[in-house]
Design a protein around this motif. Structure first.
Motif, short mmCIF file in Angstrom:
data_model
loop_
_atom_site.label_atom_id
_atom_site.label_comp_id
_atom_site.label_asym_id
_atom_site.label_seq_id
_atom_site.Cartn_x
_atom_site.Cartn_y
_atom_site.Cartn_z
N SER A 105 62.48 87.09 50.64
CA SER A 105 63.93 87.25 50.70
C SER A 105 64.34 88.71 50.58
CB SER A 105 64.60 86.43 49.59
OG SER A 105 66.00 86.51 49.68
N GLU A 136 72.04 84.80 49.65
CA GLU A 136 71.02 84.98 50.68
C GLU A 136 69.69 84.39 50.25
OE1 GLU A 136 71.30 85.99 53.69
OE2 GLU A 136 73.40 86.59 53.60
N TYR A 137 69.36 84.54 48.96
CA TYR A 137 68.08 84.00 48.51
C TYR A 137 68.04 82.48 48.64
CZ TYR A 137 64.16 82.57 45.65
OH TYR A 137 63.00 81.98 45.21
N ASP A 140 67.29 81.96 52.20
CA ASP A 140 65.95 82.44 52.53
C ASP A 140 64.86 81.55 51.94
OD1 ASP A 140 66.90 84.53 54.02
OD2 ASP A 140 66.68 86.03 52.43
#
Length: 291
Positions: A105, A136-137, A140
């Protein structure tokens, strides 16, 4: 009387012959379709929300993400090959894969943010990522898990098509071994529901592939679930020699040795294959061939 023609290759052999181009094409096409599809849906979401973003901005978001994923595919392939997950090691591998998902990530975010900043600068604008890493993680991590599952399933299918080797002395039931496990002379290969034997002497060279050792026999590759070091200890040392940290070679299959300026070398085998030879193993190889 004309020689009998070889039987035409079946579907599995035809696929294995184009396996590498297929894999490259798959990743390029999937990432391209991901960029196009995500750009289209993001544009619809932006229009519905009445947000003021230019078309090039939306395209840069999704395209940069897809390119970043594409750039991270090779290291992910290498990572999952080096530390594969099996039913007997899931618990041990879980912390490693959790850490890898975080690294994935961070790398993905770093790459796509860098590309977005370049695109925005090209248009005279400034891109600000903000504090969205947690969000975002989460995305991801799902992508990472999906790709890991895809790679493991794909490798299992390829092994089934190739034919997976096992020690003849390791039967599935409790019957006594057929031959000593310390020095196997044959391996059994299971391929598409059928079994056949491969003589150890017919192995031309062996390459390490994570927890597997790929046996190269007459142009075919049969993965054997064993480390290269363990396999080396079981094969006949008068015939098989380590020539590289990830390669064993059958001494009787070597046609010539090509020295390199670096001190390393290349081994040209009778079947046309080329195997690397590290300088640390060259003296032992030469001594073995002279002897």
């Amino acid at each position: 009387m004309s020689a009998q023609s070889a039987p035409p290759p079946h579907g599995a052999e035809r696929f294995l012959a184009i396996r590498r181009p297929f894999e490259v094409g798959y990743w390029l096409l999937s990432c391209a379709l991901s960029a196009i599809g995500n750009t289209a849906t993001a544009r619809i979401d932006v229009d519905r929300a009445g947000l003021d973003f230019a078309a090039w901005e939306i395209a840069s978001w999704e395209t940069s993400s897809a390119i970043a994923v594409l750039l991270l595919v090779p290291p992910l392939i290498a990572f999952t090959a080096r530390w594969p997950v099996h039913l007997d090691n899931i618990a041990r591998r879980l912390p490693l894969y959790l850490a890898a998902s975080l690294v994935w990530s961070l790398a993905h975010v770093g790459l796509m943010v860098g590309m977005r900043k370049l695109v925005y600068a090209w248009h005279g604008e400034i891109y600000v990522f903000g504090d969205a890493f947690g969000y975002e993680y989460m995305k991801d991590a799902r992508t990472f898990l999906g790709l890991v599952l895809l790679l493991h399933v794909y490798r299992a299918l390829v092994r089934r098509l190739q034919g997976e080797a096992s020690l003849l002395s390791a039967p599935d039931d409790d019957s006594p071994p057929v031959e000593p496990v310390e020095r196997p002379s044959r391996f059994v290969v299971r391929k598409l529901g059928r079994e056949f034997l491969v003589a150890a002497d017919d192995i031309e060279w062996v390459q390490a592939a994570g927890n597997y050792a790929d046996l190269h026999v007459r142009g075919k590759v049969y993965p054997l679930r064993i480390t290269l070091t363990e396999l080396e200890s079981r094969l006949d040392p008068a015939r098989f020699l380590r020539v590289h940290r990830s390669h064993l070679v059958n001494l009787h299959r070597i046609a010539s040795i090509e020295p390199l300026d670096s001190g390393d070398g290349r081994l040209h085998l009778h079947d046309g294959a080329v195997v690397p030879c590290s300088r640390r193993y060259r003296e032992g190889l030469l001594a073995a061939m002279v002897g």
